[in-house]
Enzyme design. Structure first.
Site, PDB file in Angstrom:
ATOM      1  N   ALA A  66       0.789  -1.009  -0.088  1.00  0.00           N
ATOM      2  CA  ALA A  66      -0.134  -0.004  -0.075  1.00  0.00           C
ATOM      3  C   ALA A  66       0.854   1.194   0.155  1.00  0.00           C
ATOM      4  O   ALA A  66       2.177   1.228   0.202  1.00  0.00           O
ATOM      5  CB  ALA A  66      -1.093   0.071   1.234  1.00  0.00           C
ATOM      6  N   GLY A 111       0.634  -5.001   1.012  1.00  0.00           N
ATOM      7  CA  GLY A 111      -0.578  -5.213   0.131  1.00  0.00           C
ATOM      8  C   GLY A 111      -0.438  -5.637  -1.277  1.00  0.00           C
ATOM      9  O   GLY A 111      -1.566  -6.157  -1.840  1.00  0.00           O
ATOM     10  N   GLU A 114      -0.941  -9.271  -0.416  1.00  0.00           N
ATOM     11  CA  GLU A 114      -2.261  -9.536  -0.282  1.00  0.00           C
ATOM     12  C   GLU A 114      -3.151  -9.636  -1.496  1.00  0.00           C
ATOM     13  O   GLU A 114      -3.799 -10.181  -1.621  1.00  0.00           O
ATOM     14  CB  GLU A 114      -2.748  -8.430   0.607  1.00  0.00           C
ATOM     15  CG  GLU A 114      -2.183  -8.546   2.040  1.00  0.00           C
ATOM     16  CD  GLU A 114      -2.370  -7.448   3.075  1.00  0.00           C
ATOM     17  OE1 GLU A 114      -1.784  -6.447   2.735  1.00  0.00           O
ATOM     18  OE2 GLU A 114      -2.860  -7.607   4.114  1.00  0.00           O
ATOM     19  N   GLU A 134       4.356  -5.026   7.532  1.00  0.00           N
ATOM     20  CA  GLU A 134       3.756  -3.916   8.403  1.00  0.00           C
ATOM     21  C   GLU A 134       3.919  -3.488   9.361  1.00  0.00           C
ATOM     22  O   GLU A 134       4.198  -2.336  10.322  1.00  0.00           O
ATOM     23  CB  GLU A 134       2.050  -4.150   8.153  1.00  0.00           C
ATOM     24  CG  GLU A 134       1.496  -4.170   6.872  1.00  0.00           C
ATOM     25  CD  GLU A 134       1.853  -5.445   6.030  1.00  0.00           C
ATOM     26  OE1 GLU A 134       2.372  -6.539   6.304  1.00  0.00           O
ATOM     27  OE2 GLU A 134       1.139  -5.627   4.735  1.00  0.00           O
TER      28      GLU A 134
HETATM   29  N1  DAK Z   1       4.618   3.347  -0.935  1.00  0.00           N
HETATM   30  C1  DAK Z   1       4.981   4.203  -1.437  1.00  0.00           C
HETATM   31  N2  DAK Z   1       6.179   4.433  -2.076  1.00  0.00           N
HETATM   32  C2  DAK Z   1       6.891   3.389  -2.370  1.00  0.00           C
HETATM   33  C3  DAK Z   1       6.542   2.117  -1.623  1.00  0.00           C
HETATM   34  C4  DAK Z   1       5.358   2.037  -0.997  1.00  0.00           C
HETATM   35  N3  DAK Z   1       4.927   0.945  -0.334  1.00  0.00           N
HETATM   36  N4  DAK Z   1       7.514   1.354  -1.974  1.00  0.00           N
HETATM   37  C5  DAK Z   1       8.380   2.133  -2.898  1.00  0.00           C
HETATM   38  N5  DAK Z   1       7.936   3.178  -2.809  1.00  0.00           N
HETATM   39  C6  DAK Z   1       8.561   4.448  -3.707  1.00  0.00           C
HETATM   40  C7  DAK Z   1       9.911   4.880  -2.868  1.00  0.00           C
HETATM   41  O1  DAK Z   1       9.424   5.742  -1.890  1.00  0.00           O
HETATM   42  C8  DAK Z   1      10.585   5.440  -3.974  1.00  0.00           C
HETATM   43  O2  DAK Z   1      10.072   6.744  -4.247  1.00  0.00           O
HETATM   44  P1  DAK Z   1      11.243   7.997  -4.531  1.00  0.00           P
HETATM   45  O3  DAK Z   1      11.834   8.091  -3.384  1.00  0.00           O
HETATM   46  O4  DAK Z   1      12.160   7.470  -5.734  1.00  0.00           O
HETATM   47  O5  DAK Z   1      10.354   9.103  -4.725  1.00  0.00           O
HETATM   48  C9  DAK Z   1      10.511   4.557  -5.259  1.00  0.00           C
HETATM   49  O6  DAK Z   1       9.335   3.904  -4.869  1.00  0.00           O
HETATM   50  C10 DAK Z   1      11.426   3.552  -5.288  1.00  0.00           C
HETATM   51  O7  DAK Z   1      11.812   2.783  -4.075  1.00  0.00           O
HETATM   52  P2  DAK Z   1      13.282   2.604  -3.382  1.00  0.00           P
HETATM   53  O8  DAK Z   1      14.226   3.868  -3.914  1.00  0.00           O
HETATM   54  O9  DAK Z   1      13.072   2.610  -1.931  1.00  0.00           O
HETATM   55  O10 DAK Z   1      13.823   1.433  -4.009  1.00  0.00           O
HETATM   56  P3  DAK Z   1      14.928   0.113  -3.505  1.00  0.00           P
HETATM   57  O11 DAK Z   1      15.348  -0.488  -4.785  1.00  0.00           O
HETATM   58  O12 DAK Z   1      16.063   0.949  -2.665  1.00  0.00           O
HETATM   59  O13 DAK Z   1      13.987  -0.617  -2.374  1.00  0.00           O
HETATM   60  C11 DAK Z   1      12.003  -1.554  -1.517  1.00  0.00           C
HETATM   61  C12 DAK Z   1      12.674  -1.190  -2.853  1.00  0.00           C
HETATM   62  C13 DAK Z   1      10.623  -2.343  -1.904  1.00  0.00           C
HETATM   63  C14 DAK Z   1      12.753  -2.605  -0.654  1.00  0.00           C
HETATM   64  C15 DAK Z   1      11.435  -0.409  -0.654  1.00  0.00           C
HETATM   65  O14 DAK Z   1      11.188   0.563  -1.638  1.00  0.00           O
HETATM   66  C16 DAK Z   1      10.668  -0.828   0.252  1.00  0.00           C
HETATM   67  O15 DAK Z   1      11.183  -1.131   1.369  1.00  0.00           O
HETATM   68  N6  DAK Z   1       9.310  -0.234   0.270  1.00  0.00           N
HETATM   69  C17 DAK Z   1       8.319  -0.516   1.165  1.00  0.00           C
HETATM   70  C18 DAK Z   1       7.978  -1.807   1.101  1.00  0.00           C
HETATM   71  C19 DAK Z   1       6.784  -2.010   2.221  1.00  0.00           C
HETATM   72  O16 DAK Z   1       7.096  -1.767   3.517  1.00  0.00           O
HETATM   73  N7  DAK Z   1       5.666  -2.357   1.648  1.00  0.00           N
HETATM   74  C20 DAK Z   1       4.664  -2.540   2.534  1.00  0.00           C
HETATM   75  C21 DAK Z   1       3.902  -1.360   2.524  1.00  0.00           C
HETATM   76  S1  DAK Z   1       2.784  -1.484   3.938  1.00  0.00           S
HETATM   77  C22 DAK Z   1      -4.112  -0.756   6.514  1.00  0.00           C
HETATM   78  C23 DAK Z   1      -4.084  -0.825   5.133  1.00  0.00           C
HETATM   79  C24 DAK Z   1      -3.231  -1.415   4.498  1.00  0.00           C
HETATM   80  C25 DAK Z   1      -1.906  -2.064   5.079  1.00  0.00           C
HETATM   81  C26 DAK Z   1      -1.883  -1.748   6.303  1.00  0.00           C
HETATM   82  C27 DAK Z   1      -2.969  -1.445   7.253  1.00  0.00           C
HETATM   83  N8  DAK Z   1      -5.248  -0.107   7.277  1.00  0.00           N
HETATM   84  C28 DAK Z   1      -5.925   0.705   6.562  1.00  0.00           C
HETATM   85  C29 DAK Z   1      -5.268  -0.316   8.590  1.00  0.00           C
HETATM   86  C30 DAK Z   1      -0.877  -2.644   4.338  1.00  0.00           C
HETATM   87  C31 DAK Z   1       0.154  -1.929   4.451  1.00  0.00           C
HETATM   88  C32 DAK Z   1       1.266  -2.021   3.551  1.00  0.00           C
HETATM   89  O17 DAK Z   1       1.118  -2.594   2.298  1.00  0.00           O
END
Ligand code: DAK
Length: 257
Positions: A66, A111, A114, A134
């Protein structure tokens, strides 16, 4: 008008959906979810639909979760509304009457994982990375992960992944049953295209009935589920498809469904 974040390519009822937000590794924001919901509502109404493939644009990421930037400032009420929107969309995907395949080409996190769990199949590239990170962000999976992941891989492994937030590679995802197949990245696309073509070429009535029997049956006690199977088995004999399939076998030719 801005471009749609979901590209739709239709090949005789075998539909490929590509989530395209490359700058954010295809992270799911409200716009993507609304557009996905709209596209799925159109698909579910189609009698000629045969199979659906869903993937992320580019070679680096399926969906990196997400959108964290969008979620960061949400209030509890806004978070509830966001989760409800996502759950309704993923339910629509899960209950499409035809086989659905997640083509996982890279990061498949939060997400994104999921989303893949709401598909019948997941086929991953050998460099794919999976996880439910998360807890590292101070939340829990909100798009069905705490419920669909244990149903796919068992509660012990789901607790492991969701409470540590650790990432796993494609080989481990295959070993725990999170994905059906792992392919070298260069071969992934053609493999999944062929798979969906094959799924789309099987008897459409029997494929739909099979999906219904397994999905609905899993929610019922065994006797009720077996009764459902019997009803759907009999239903298959009510159309031309079974006559064609069995006649083709007897006449030593390919069936024309
Ligand atoms: N959201 C927004 N932007 C994201 C993103 C994300 N999930 N993942 C990556 N990006 C963006 C980065 O910010 C970056 O943007 P700029 O800085 O260039 O503007 C760009 O994509 C490239 O990412 P990186 O520079 O970080 O690329 P790397 O190769 O170094 O790293 C990575 C890739 C996938 C390991 C890293 O980007 C990363 O860790 N991303 C986050 C992954 C993550 O934590 N995903 C889970 C998200 S939490 C709920 C509803 C939903 C959820 C929970 C609760 N409720 C309503 C209660 C679900 C939550 C999730 O899915």
């Amino acid at each position: 008008m801005s471009e749609s974040p979901i590209e739709v390519v239709d090949n005789a009822g075998v539909v490929r959906l590509t989530i395209s937000r490359p700058k954010a590794l295809n992270a799911l924001n409200s716009d993507v979810l609304s557009e996905l919901e709209r596209v799925l509502a159109e698909l579910e109404a189609r009698d000629d639909l045969r199979a659906v493939l869903i993937t992320g644009a580019g070679e680096k990421s399926f969906v990196a979760g997400a959108d964290i930037a969008e979620m960061r400032t949400k209030t509890p009420e806004e978070a509830r509304a966001f989760a409800r929107q996502a759950l309704a969309t993923l339910k629509r995907l899960e209950t499409l009457p035809v086989p659905t395949v997640a083509l996982v080409n890279g990061f498949c996190l939060g997400g994104g994982c999921e989303l893949a769990l709401a598909c019948d199949w997941a086929v991953a590239s050998d460099n794919a990375i999976f996880g439910q990170p998360e807890v590292l962000l101070g939340v829990i999976p909100g798009f069905g992960g705490t419920q669909r992941l244990p149903r796919r891989v068992g509660p012990a492994m789901a607790l492991d992944l969701c409470t540590t937030g650790r990432k796993i590679d494609a080989a481990e995802a295959l070993r725990i049953g999170l994905v059906n197949r792992v392919m070298p990245q260069a071969e992934l696309d053609s493999y999944v295209e062929e798979l969906t073509r094959q799924l789309g070429g099987n008897g459409p009535r029997s494929v739909r009935a099979t999906k219904q029997a397994i999905h609905d049956g899993m929610e019922q006690d065994l006797d009720s589920a077996l009764a459902l199977e019997t009803a759907l088995f009999a239903f298959c004999f009510a159309g031309d498809e079974q006559t064609e399939g069995m006649s083709a076998f007897v006449e030593k030719r390919k069936p024309n469904f």
